[in-house]
Design an enzyme around this catalytic site. Sequence first.
Site, short mmCIF file in Angstrom:
data_model
loop_
_atom_site.label_atom_id
_atom_site.label_comp_id
_atom_site.label_asym_id
_atom_site.label_seq_id
_atom_site.Cartn_x
_atom_site.Cartn_y
_atom_site.Cartn_z
N HIS A 48 -82.15 1.21 -37.15
CA HIS A 48 -82.61 0.43 -38.29
C HIS A 48 -82.27 1.13 -39.60
O HIS A 48 -81.89 2.31 -39.62
CB HIS A 48 -84.11 0.19 -38.19
CG HIS A 48 -84.49 -0.79 -37.11
ND1 HIS A 48 -85.76 -1.26 -36.93
CD2 HIS A 48 -83.73 -1.39 -36.16
CE1 HIS A 48 -85.79 -2.11 -35.91
NE2 HIS A 48 -84.56 -2.19 -35.42
N TRP A 84 -57.59 -30.35 -50.04
CA TRP A 84 -58.65 -29.37 -50.22
C TRP A 84 -59.17 -29.52 -51.63
O TRP A 84 -58.41 -29.38 -52.59
CB TRP A 84 -58.12 -27.96 -50.00
CG TRP A 84 -57.69 -27.71 -48.60
CD1 TRP A 84 -56.42 -27.66 -48.11
CD2 TRP A 84 -58.55 -27.42 -47.49
NE1 TRP A 84 -56.42 -27.36 -46.79
CE2 TRP A 84 -57.72 -27.21 -46.37
CE3 TRP A 84 -59.92 -27.32 -47.33
CZ2 TRP A 84 -58.23 -26.90 -45.11
CZ3 TRP A 84 -60.43 -27.02 -46.08
CH2 TRP A 84 -59.59 -26.81 -45.01
N GLU A 101 -84.06 2.25 -42.09
CA GLU A 101 -84.84 3.43 -42.44
C GLU A 101 -84.31 4.67 -41.74
O GLU A 101 -84.19 5.74 -42.36
CB GLU A 101 -86.32 3.23 -42.05
CG GLU A 101 -86.98 2.02 -42.69
CD GLU A 101 -86.95 0.79 -41.80
OE1 GLU A 101 -88.01 0.15 -41.67
OE2 GLU A 101 -85.87 0.47 -41.26
N ARG A 104 -63.48 -17.82 -39.36
CA ARG A 104 -62.13 -17.25 -39.39
C ARG A 104 -61.97 -16.46 -40.69
O ARG A 104 -61.10 -16.74 -41.51
CB ARG A 104 -61.07 -18.34 -39.29
CG ARG A 104 -61.23 -19.22 -38.06
CD ARG A 104 -60.14 -20.27 -37.93
NE ARG A 104 -60.07 -21.18 -39.07
CZ ARG A 104 -60.87 -22.24 -39.22
NH1 ARG A 104 -61.84 -22.49 -38.35
NH2 ARG A 104 -60.74 -23.04 -40.26
N ASP A 131 -61.43 -35.08 -40.29
CA ASP A 131 -60.83 -33.76 -40.47
C ASP A 131 -60.45 -33.06 -39.17
O ASP A 131 -59.69 -32.08 -39.20
CB ASP A 131 -61.78 -32.84 -41.25
CG ASP A 131 -62.03 -33.33 -42.67
OD1 ASP A 131 -61.29 -34.21 -43.13
OD2 ASP A 131 -62.99 -32.84 -43.30
N SER A 144 -60.50 -35.26 -48.38
CA SER A 144 -61.31 -34.16 -48.92
C SER A 144 -60.61 -32.80 -48.85
O SER A 144 -61.15 -31.81 -49.33
CB SER A 144 -62.65 -34.09 -48.16
OG SER A 144 -62.41 -33.86 -46.77
N ARG A 198 -70.59 -18.76 -42.95
CA ARG A 198 -70.74 -19.22 -41.58
C ARG A 198 -71.18 -18.11 -40.63
O ARG A 198 -71.91 -18.36 -39.66
CB ARG A 198 -69.41 -19.81 -41.08
CG ARG A 198 -69.03 -21.16 -41.65
CD ARG A 198 -67.69 -21.60 -41.09
NE ARG A 198 -67.30 -22.93 -41.53
CZ ARG A 198 -66.20 -23.56 -41.15
NH1 ARG A 198 -65.35 -22.95 -40.32
NH2 ARG A 198 -65.94 -24.77 -41.59
#
Length: 370
Positions: free
Chosen positions: A64, A184, A66, A221, A214, A182, A198
């Site tokens: 952890h 880009w 700490e 990635r 799409d 859409s 993500r």
Amino acid sequence: MVRECGNAVVPVSSSTDDVHMRRALQLALRGWGRVAPNPLVGAVVAQGEEVLGEGWHAEYGGPHAEVQALRAAGTRATGATLYVTLEPCAHHGKTPPCTNAILAHGIARVVFAAADPNPQARGGAEVLRASGVELSWGVEEQGTWDQNAPFFHRFAGTKRPWIALKLAMSLDGAVADAYGRSKWITGELARRETHRLRAQFDGIGVGSGTALADDPQLTVRGLVPPRCAPARVVWDRRLRLPTDSRLARTAGEIPVWVVTGATAPEERCSALEDMGVRVLRSRDLGDGLRGLWNHGVGSMLVEGGAHIASALLSGGFVDRLYLFYAPLLLGAGAVRAFGALAAASVESAARWRMLPTEQFGPDTLITLAA
């Protein structure tokens, strides 16, 4: 806000406390994508303004924050102050209790930002107080709550995923042009940031319209490889997702959930399940979210389109907004991000809380918390 614990009189928070805790928050981000279901945690050991050691929780199952900071400080930690973004744990999980290491190093004072909501891990403050360590908490508390919102949400009793809605939009609020295109709207740097975002989520979701238009992969990635690849989620009431889509074809490699209605065609369900897709029938949006929660999706980044975005917002299910604005106007006929929302008056509309705004090349990211 600073809260004080223990028998000793604890001085009010100083600018030094704030500086060290803000540094601890920065360090915590180095565990992004690698520590879930644990929270992001950073720590600093200091004597006054001098930093003696720094650490962060870098990997699930590893030391952890700490412990890392104390190791870096070594013997100089005796009599020093430990700053940590979350209450030190007092239980033996993947690693021994952090309270043991704090006491063994002779830390005189511990400042932590937020109490641990996990009933299995909390209680470290009481252990330290009983051992005579001076305690303060609440320094940069909101920063820790914002940084670990999905973690705190898990213990809030809502039984649904913590949901962030991410949209790439034109300046006039469109997510696609008048021809439905859409790709880009935003540039390469904004897309790279999306992949970084993500990595910290259990799931990545889209509506069926986006999935059909799409044919996305919905994978991470980027430069930050997630410890566990997020599940891909499609809201598809009529089960229109093609069996030759990239999502269906890779369902055996990374889980794909399709949330559909109770009356969806059985033959379509069987065809997708034969590809390895997991079909979740639900009565409504809320029921589907509870189903995903029950299957381990505790947090989800939803990336469109406009219909699912409006449905989630209308249901009060969105906890954060990531709005990428590109410097272009798409004009009449373009698909508006929030065009399906019911009308609201200025007085009745919910006000979102602004988090730091960032620039990615020509694009601007506005982040808002519910």
